[in-house]
Motif scaffolding. Structure first.
Motif, PDB file in Angstrom:
ATOM      1  N   ARG A 227      14.327  -3.539  -8.553  1.00  0.00           N
ATOM      2  CA  ARG A 227      13.085  -4.437  -8.781  1.00  0.00           C
ATOM      3  C   ARG A 227      12.304  -3.785  -7.595  1.00  0.00           C
ATOM      4  O   ARG A 227      12.605  -3.990  -6.345  1.00  0.00           O
ATOM      5  CB  ARG A 227      13.034  -5.827  -8.793  1.00  0.00           C
ATOM      6  N   TRP A 228      11.213  -2.910  -7.972  1.00  0.00           N
ATOM      7  CA  TRP A 228      10.032  -2.711  -6.788  1.00  0.00           C
ATOM      8  C   TRP A 228       9.031  -3.652  -6.501  1.00  0.00           C
ATOM      9  O   TRP A 228       8.693  -4.401  -7.484  1.00  0.00           O
ATOM     10  CB  TRP A 228       9.280  -1.298  -7.396  1.00  0.00           C
ATOM     11  N   ILE A 229       8.948  -3.907  -5.414  1.00  0.00           N
ATOM     12  CA  ILE A 229       8.021  -5.075  -4.958  1.00  0.00           C
ATOM     13  C   ILE A 229       7.033  -4.292  -3.975  1.00  0.00           C
ATOM     14  O   ILE A 229       7.238  -3.949  -2.813  1.00  0.00           O
ATOM     15  CB  ILE A 229       8.753  -6.171  -4.259  1.00  0.00           C
ATOM     16  N   ARG A 230       5.790  -4.367  -4.495  1.00  0.00           N
ATOM     17  CA  ARG A 230       4.728  -3.455  -3.548  1.00  0.00           C
ATOM     18  C   ARG A 230       3.764  -4.783  -2.905  1.00  0.00           C
ATOM     19  O   ARG A 230       3.862  -5.793  -3.591  1.00  0.00           O
ATOM     20  CB  ARG A 230       3.756  -2.701  -4.350  1.00  0.00           C
ATOM     21  N   PRO A 231       3.148  -4.355  -1.930  1.00  0.00           N
ATOM     22  CA  PRO A 231       1.973  -5.524  -1.486  1.00  0.00           C
ATOM     23  C   PRO A 231       0.941  -5.941  -2.575  1.00  0.00           C
ATOM     24  O   PRO A 231       0.603  -5.357  -3.276  1.00  0.00           O
ATOM     25  CB  PRO A 231       1.228  -4.673  -0.290  1.00  0.00           C
ATOM     26  N   GLY A 232       1.111  -7.449  -2.657  1.00  0.00           N
ATOM     27  CA  GLY A 232       0.366  -8.032  -3.409  1.00  0.00           C
ATOM     28  C   GLY A 232       0.811  -8.295  -4.933  1.00  0.00           C
ATOM     29  O   GLY A 232       0.215  -8.866  -5.682  1.00  0.00           O
ATOM     30  N   ASP A 233       2.087  -7.792  -5.076  1.00  0.00           N
ATOM     31  CA  ASP A 233       2.738  -7.889  -6.334  1.00  0.00           C
ATOM     32  C   ASP A 233       3.357  -9.411  -6.768  1.00  0.00           C
ATOM     33  O   ASP A 233       3.806 -10.087  -5.425  1.00  0.00           O
ATOM     34  CB  ASP A 233       4.024  -7.181  -6.502  1.00  0.00           C
TER      35      ASP A 233
END
Length: 97
Positions: free
Chosen positions: A64-70
């Motif tokens: 699972r990719w987690i980017r800023p604001g996700d």
């Protein structure tokens, strides 16, 4: 008869054998995920190839990719590796769950 009861009572009080020592090194999550093993990827650009390498190194089944604001669900999945990516698109940290 008293001797047999006394022997049984004493046997119940005997010390249990010691637990075997666990092997040193990073602990695997219940599902086999080991985020520490993929730690060498921190600082690299988040790409599909990096994701495949992260799965291979960690032993996780899912990514699972987690980017800023996700928005991220709080469910914990023992077979998932979370890849936290910074605003520049670089891997910031990895965690199982």
């Amino acid at each position: 008869m008293k001797v047999i009861l006394l022997a049984a009572a004493l046997a119940a009080c005997a010390a249990a054998p010691p637990e075997p020592a666990s092997a040193p090194g990073p602990a695997l999550d219940e599902g086999g995920c080991n985020a520490e093993a993929a730690g060498v990827l921190v600082g690299r650009a988040a790409t599909e190839a990096l994701g495949a390498e992260a799965l291979r190194l960690s032993g996780a089944a899912r990514l699972r990719w987690i980017r800023p604001g996700d928005a991220v669900t709080m469910d914990y999945s023992t077979d998932r590796l979370n890849v936290h990516v910074d605003a520049r698109g670089r891997v910031e940290r990895l965690a199982c769950g």
